[in-house]
Structures are given as structure tokens and as C-alpha cells.
Design a protein around this motif. Structure first.
Motif, PDB file in Angstrom:
ATOM      1  N   PHE A  48       0.801  -1.224   0.000  1.00 40.02           N
ATOM      2  CA  PHE A  48       0.000   0.000   0.000  1.00 40.02           C
ATOM      3  C   PHE A  48       0.835   1.276   0.000  1.00 40.02           C
ATOM      4  O   PHE A  48       0.289   2.374   0.019  1.00 40.02           O
ATOM      5  CB  PHE A  48      -0.953   0.003   1.192  1.00 40.02           C
ATOM      6  N   ASN A  49       2.152   1.120  -0.016  1.00 44.85           N
ATOM      7  CA  ASN A  49       3.052   2.263  -0.054  1.00 44.85           C
ATOM      8  C   ASN A  49       2.760   3.263   1.078  1.00 44.85           C
ATOM      9  O   ASN A  49       2.565   4.454   0.841  1.00 44.85           O
ATOM     10  CB  ASN A  49       2.994   2.966  -1.418  1.00 44.85           C
ATOM     11  N   VAL A  50       2.699   2.718   2.294  1.00 44.60           N
ATOM     12  CA  VAL A  50       2.485   3.532   3.489  1.00 44.60           C
ATOM     13  C   VAL A  50       3.555   3.185   4.510  1.00 44.60           C
ATOM     14  O   VAL A  50       4.263   2.187   4.367  1.00 44.60           O
ATOM     15  CB  VAL A  50       1.083   3.305   4.103  1.00 44.60           C
ATOM     16  N   THR A  51       3.643   3.991   5.540  1.00 40.97           N
ATOM     17  CA  THR A  51       4.577   3.727   6.635  1.00 40.97           C
ATOM     18  C   THR A  51       3.795   3.564   7.927  1.00 40.97           C
ATOM     19  O   THR A  51       2.955   4.399   8.267  1.00 40.97           O
ATOM     20  CB  THR A  51       5.567   4.895   6.794  1.00 40.97           C
ATOM     21  N   VAL A  52       4.069   2.478   8.628  1.00 42.13           N
ATOM     22  CA  VAL A  52       3.470   2.224   9.933  1.00 42.13           C
ATOM     23  C   VAL A  52       4.570   2.407  10.968  1.00 42.13           C
ATOM     24  O   VAL A  52       5.619   1.765  10.882  1.00 42.13           O
ATOM     25  CB  VAL A  52       2.866   0.805  10.008  1.00 42.13           C
ATOM     26  N   GLU A  53       4.346   3.289  11.904  1.00 41.08           N
ATOM     27  CA  GLU A  53       5.339   3.580  12.940  1.00 41.08           C
ATOM     28  C   GLU A  53       5.408   2.432  13.949  1.00 41.08           C
ATOM     29  O   GLU A  53       4.427   1.702  14.153  1.00 41.08           O
ATOM     30  CB  GLU A  53       4.981   4.882  13.661  1.00 41.08           C
ATOM     31  N   ILE A  57       2.511  -0.332  15.490  1.00 40.03           N
ATOM     32  CA  ILE A  57       2.567  -1.802  15.355  1.00 40.03           C
ATOM     33  C   ILE A  57       2.215  -2.469  16.675  1.00 40.03           C
ATOM     34  O   ILE A  57       1.524  -3.489  16.699  1.00 40.03           O
ATOM     35  CB  ILE A  57       3.964  -2.243  14.858  1.00 40.03           C
ATOM     36  N   GLU A  58       2.665  -1.889  17.769  1.00 40.14           N
ATOM     37  CA  GLU A  58       2.404  -2.463  19.097  1.00 40.14           C
ATOM     38  C   GLU A  58       0.915  -2.582  19.397  1.00 40.14           C
ATOM     39  O   GLU A  58       0.511  -3.414  20.205  1.00 40.14           O
ATOM     40  CB  GLU A  58       3.073  -1.616  20.175  1.00 40.14           C
ATOM     41  N   ASN A  59       0.095  -1.760  18.748  1.00 41.00           N
ATOM     42  CA  ASN A  59      -1.341  -1.738  19.023  1.00 41.00           C
ATOM     43  C   ASN A  59      -2.168  -2.564  18.049  1.00 41.00           C
ATOM     44  O   ASN A  59      -3.386  -2.570  18.139  1.00 41.00           O
ATOM     45  CB  ASN A  59      -1.846  -0.286  19.004  1.00 41.00           C
ATOM     46  N   PRO A  64      -8.898  -6.765  11.674  1.00 42.95           N
ATOM     47  CA  PRO A  64      -9.657  -5.517  11.577  1.00 42.95           C
ATOM     48  C   PRO A  64      -8.874  -4.295  12.064  1.00 42.95           C
ATOM     49  O   PRO A  64      -9.013  -3.204  11.495  1.00 42.95           O
ATOM     50  CB  PRO A  64     -10.892  -5.745  12.441  1.00 42.95           C
ATOM     51  N   GLU A  65      -8.041  -4.465  13.073  1.00 41.77           N
ATOM     52  CA  GLU A  65      -7.208  -3.344  13.538  1.00 41.77           C
ATOM     53  C   GLU A  65      -6.199  -2.946  12.461  1.00 41.77           C
ATOM     54  O   GLU A  65      -5.953  -1.754  12.250  1.00 41.77           O
ATOM     55  CB  GLU A  65      -6.488  -3.708  14.833  1.00 41.77           C
ATOM     56  N   LEU A  66      -5.634  -3.937  11.784  1.00 42.94           N
ATOM     57  CA  LEU A  66      -4.678  -3.655  10.715  1.00 42.94           C
ATOM     58  C   LEU A  66      -5.376  -2.948   9.555  1.00 42.94           C
ATOM     59  O   LEU A  66      -4.864  -1.956   9.027  1.00 42.94           O
ATOM     60  CB  LEU A  66      -4.016  -4.949  10.240  1.00 42.94           C
ATOM     61  N   ILE A  67      -6.542  -3.423   9.183  1.00 42.85           N
ATOM     62  CA  ILE A  67      -7.291  -2.788   8.095  1.00 42.85           C
ATOM     63  C   ILE A  67      -7.639  -1.347   8.460  1.00 42.85           C
ATOM     64  O   ILE A  67      -7.481  -0.440   7.642  1.00 42.85           O
ATOM     65  CB  ILE A  67      -8.562  -3.607   7.761  1.00 42.85           C
ATOM     66  N   LYS A  68      -8.072  -1.123   9.677  1.00 47.86           N
ATOM     67  CA  LYS A  68      -8.418   0.227  10.119  1.00 47.86           C
ATOM     68  C   LYS A  68      -7.208   1.150  10.056  1.00 47.86           C
ATOM     69  O   LYS A  68      -7.300   2.290   9.576  1.00 47.86           O
ATOM     70  CB  LYS A  68      -8.981   0.184  11.537  1.00 47.86           C
ATOM     71  N   LEU A  69      -6.064   0.672  10.520  1.00 48.61           N
ATOM     72  CA  LEU A  69      -4.834   1.491  10.489  1.00 48.61           C
ATOM     73  C   LEU A  69      -4.433   1.801   9.050  1.00 48.61           C
ATOM     74  O   LEU A  69      -4.146   2.960   8.719  1.00 48.61           O
ATOM     75  CB  LEU A  69      -3.693   0.780  11.218  1.00 48.61           C
ATOM     76  N   SER A  72      -6.558   4.362   7.368  1.00 46.77           N
ATOM     77  CA  SER A  72      -6.290   5.739   7.797  1.00 46.77           C
ATOM     78  C   SER A  72      -5.062   6.327   7.111  1.00 46.77           C
ATOM     79  O   SER A  72      -4.898   7.540   7.058  1.00 46.77           O
ATOM     80  CB  SER A  72      -6.111   5.803   9.308  1.00 46.77           C
ATOM     81  N   LYS A  73      -4.208   5.474   6.557  1.00 44.55           N
ATOM     82  CA  LYS A  73      -2.963   5.931   5.932  1.00 44.55           C
ATOM     83  C   LYS A  73      -3.033   6.001   4.407  1.00 44.55           C
ATOM     84  O   LYS A  73      -2.228   6.662   3.790  1.00 44.55           O
ATOM     85  CB  LYS A  73      -1.812   5.017   6.346  1.00 44.55           C
ATOM     86  N   ILE A  74      -3.987   5.294   3.814  1.00 40.02           N
ATOM     87  CA  ILE A  74      -4.108   5.290   2.356  1.00 40.02           C
ATOM     88  C   ILE A  74      -4.733   6.610   1.916  1.00 40.02           C
ATOM     89  O   ILE A  74      -5.753   7.020   2.442  1.00 40.02           O
ATOM     90  CB  ILE A  74      -4.954   4.105   1.874  1.00 40.02           C
ATOM     91  N   LYS A  75      -4.087   7.228   0.947  1.00 37.23           N
ATOM     92  CA  LYS A  75      -4.586   8.524   0.480  1.00 37.23           C
ATOM     93  C   LYS A  75      -5.440   8.378  -0.737  1.00 37.23           C
ATOM     94  O   LYS A  75      -5.338   7.598  -1.557  1.00 37.23           O
ATOM     95  CB  LYS A  75      -3.411   9.432   0.194  1.00 37.23           C
TER      96      LYS A  75
END
Length: 75
Positions: A48-53, A57-59, A64-69, A72-75
Motif C-alpha cells: 500500500f506504499n504507506v509507513t506504519v510507525e 505496530i504495538e497496538n 480488523p485493527e490492521l485494516i483500520k490502520l 487511515s494511511k491510504i490517500k
């Protein structure tokens, strides 16, 4: 996030589990240890060409949590 993108997330998670993930799977249900979880998230970052801090990742403990995160990052 489109349905196609959601299935791409499931595909990336599937690479690290012997169990077929669903939209509601937790990583513990999929027997993903912390390394598998990080690798699955890293694979999604590339797709998805995004960065997850690191602190994000700890959360993340489920699909579903991964999809939600990612959503929120996909533009």
C-alpha cells in the motif's frame, strides 16, 4: 479502503499463517508470533506504499485493527 484492498491485506497476513485469515481474525487465532505480525504489517506497508510507525505496530493485534490502520494511511 476498497474490498480488493481488504483482500490484499488478508493475502499478506496469509503468507505468515497456516490458518486462513478472515476479516475478524486476531493474530493469536492465526498463531502469528510478534515477528510474523511485524512481517505481515511490513508486507502491507510495501503493498500500500504507506509507513506504519513502531508505536502503531504495538497496538495491532487483529486483521480488523490492521485494516483500520491502513485505511487511515491510504490517500
Amino acid at each position: 479502503m476498497t474490498i480488493e484492498q481488504t483482500y490484499q491485506v488478508l493475502e499478506q497476513v496469509r503468507k505468515h499463517s497456516d490458518t486462513m485469515p478472515t476479516f475478524f481474525s486476531t493474530f493469536s487465532e492465526l498463531d502469528l508470533d510478534s515477528l510474523d505480525r511485524v512481517e505481515a504489517i511490513f508486507d502491507c506497508e510495501k503493498v500500500f506504499n504507506v509507513t506504519v510507525e513502531d508505536h502503531e505496530i504495538e497496538n495491532i493485534h487483529s486483521v480488523p485493527e490492521l485494516i483500520k490502520l491502513l485505511n487511515s494511511k491510504i490517500k
